[in-house]
Design a protein around this motif. Structure first.
Motif, PDB file in Angstrom:
ATOM      1  N   VAL A  26       0.834  -1.207   0.000  1.00  0.00           N
ATOM      2  CA  VAL A  26       0.000   0.000   0.000  1.00  0.00           C
ATOM      3  C   VAL A  26       0.869   1.257   0.000  1.00  0.00           C
ATOM      4  N   ILE A  27       2.041   1.188   0.645  1.00  0.00           N
ATOM      5  CA  ILE A  27       2.928   2.358   0.685  1.00  0.00           C
ATOM      6  C   ILE A  27       3.392   2.691  -0.729  1.00  0.00           C
ATOM      7  N   TYR A  68      -2.783  10.098   4.017  1.00  0.00           N
ATOM      8  CA  TYR A  68      -2.909   8.642   3.871  1.00  0.00           C
ATOM      9  C   TYR A  68      -1.663   7.940   4.384  1.00  0.00           C
ATOM     10  N   LEU A  72      -1.249   5.277   7.439  1.00  0.00           N
ATOM     11  CA  LEU A  72      -0.678   3.938   7.250  1.00  0.00           C
ATOM     12  C   LEU A  72       0.430   3.657   8.251  1.00  0.00           C
ATOM     13  N   VAL A  77       1.588  -2.859   7.812  1.00  0.00           N
ATOM     14  CA  VAL A  77       1.540  -2.884   6.347  1.00  0.00           C
ATOM     15  C   VAL A  77       1.734  -4.303   5.819  1.00  0.00           C
ATOM     16  N   ILE A  80      -1.551  -6.008   5.736  1.00  0.00           N
ATOM     17  CA  ILE A  80      -2.404  -5.492   4.660  1.00  0.00           C
ATOM     18  C   ILE A  80      -2.016  -6.131   3.336  1.00  0.00           C
TER      19      ILE A  80
ATOM     20  N   ILE B  28      -7.705   1.258   2.257  1.00  0.00           N
ATOM     21  CA  ILE B  28      -6.821   2.312   1.760  1.00  0.00           C
ATOM     22  C   ILE B  28      -6.806   2.303   0.232  1.00  0.00           C
ATOM     23  N   TYR B  83      -9.739   0.246  12.769  1.00  0.00           N
ATOM     24  CA  TYR B  83      -8.508  -0.554  12.871  1.00  0.00           C
ATOM     25  C   TYR B  83      -8.144  -0.786  14.332  1.00  0.00           C
TER      26      TYR B  83
END
Lengths: 159, 99
Positions: A26-27, A68, A72, A77, A80, B28, B83
């Motif tokens: 996602v990063i 965002y 995060l 992460v 995710i 996201i 979350y």
């Protein structure tokens, strides 16, 4: 020259956008989206909308994407990235989006005319913004205030 | 420059954003797709503003930007709150309200 730059930055923007929604990490997706928004600002510059391009880079690149990425930071992460993408939903998404794009572009190709890249800076935009559209402008400022208070109230830890 | 190239860019961004929203499962990435769709609307507004030779389309871009910023702030606050409770941002884990 301007047209070449338009196509160059348009292609960069579309490719980075595709990268941002398909990447597992996602990063990496967020950074690709940042690049997409900044090249979109360059696209606005090539058609003459200079103030909009500056605001695009400041607000989208400097504020929204950073928000965002900061959110995060508080999440895991690696977990995710284990997200499983169903083949059926990916196929449905591709079908829907391509169908919608073809339908829109079929209608849009009927619109004739020529884009006149007249430069519009802060001076040209200020006049209608502060006279003709003053009420929507003030309402938007109240919306931002409400959003700030709401975000703080929702994300606050309960005692 | 023909307006079709701007429409094409806008349509591409819309299609990519819609694909991201339908295909991905983490919140996201859904937000990334949403931002792309808002940006495709911005490209179209600037394109029509330049096509018609007035500034009203470009003014609407500011309103879209403000709404996008508000949406990102409130949406991320909700995601952070969920979350904290569920330790996950996968949409398949959010089933408390499902019947």
């Amino acid at each position: 020259m301007k047209e070449i730059l338009f196509y160059l930055f348009g292609v960069i923007s579309a490719v980075l956008a595709l990268l941002s929604v398909t990447s597992k990490n996602v990063i990496k997706g967020g950074v690709a989206l940042l690049g997409s928004f900044i090249s979109l600002g360059a696209v606005y510059f090539t058609v003459g909308a200079e103030f909009v391009g500056i605001i695009q880079v400041i607000v989208y690149g400097g504020a929204i994407i950073v928000l965002y990425l900061f959110a995060l930071l508080t999440m895991d992460v690696k977990k995710i990235a284990e997200e499983k993408v169903r083949g059926s939903s990916a196929a449905a998404g591709a079908f829907l989006s391509i169908l919608l794009m073809i339908l829109l572009l079929l209608e849009a190709s009927k619109i004739a005319g020529k884009v006149k890249p007249a430069v519009s800076g802060a001076k040209e935009l200020a006049l209608p913004l502060f006279f003709k559209y003053l009420l929507p402008f003030e309402i938007v400022s109240i919306l931002l205030l409400v959003a700030t208070i709401g975000a703080v109230a929702i994300a606050r830890r309960e005692e | 420059m023909t307006p079709f190239s701007l429409f094409l860019l806008s349509g591409l961004l819309l299609a990519i954003g819609l694909f991201g929203i339908v295909a991905r499962r983490n919140v996201i990435s859904l937000f990334f797709g949403l931002e792309l769709i808002l940006n495709s609307a911005n490209v179209l507004l600037v394109g029509f503003s330049k096509l018609h030779g007035n500034y009203y389309g470009e003014l609407f871009v500011f309103f879209v930007l403000a709404v996008a910023a508000a949406e990102a702030a409130v949406g991320l606050a909700i995601v952070v709150a969920i979350y904290r409770m569920k330790r996950s941002i996968n949409t398949e884990d959010f089933r408390t309200l499902r019947w």
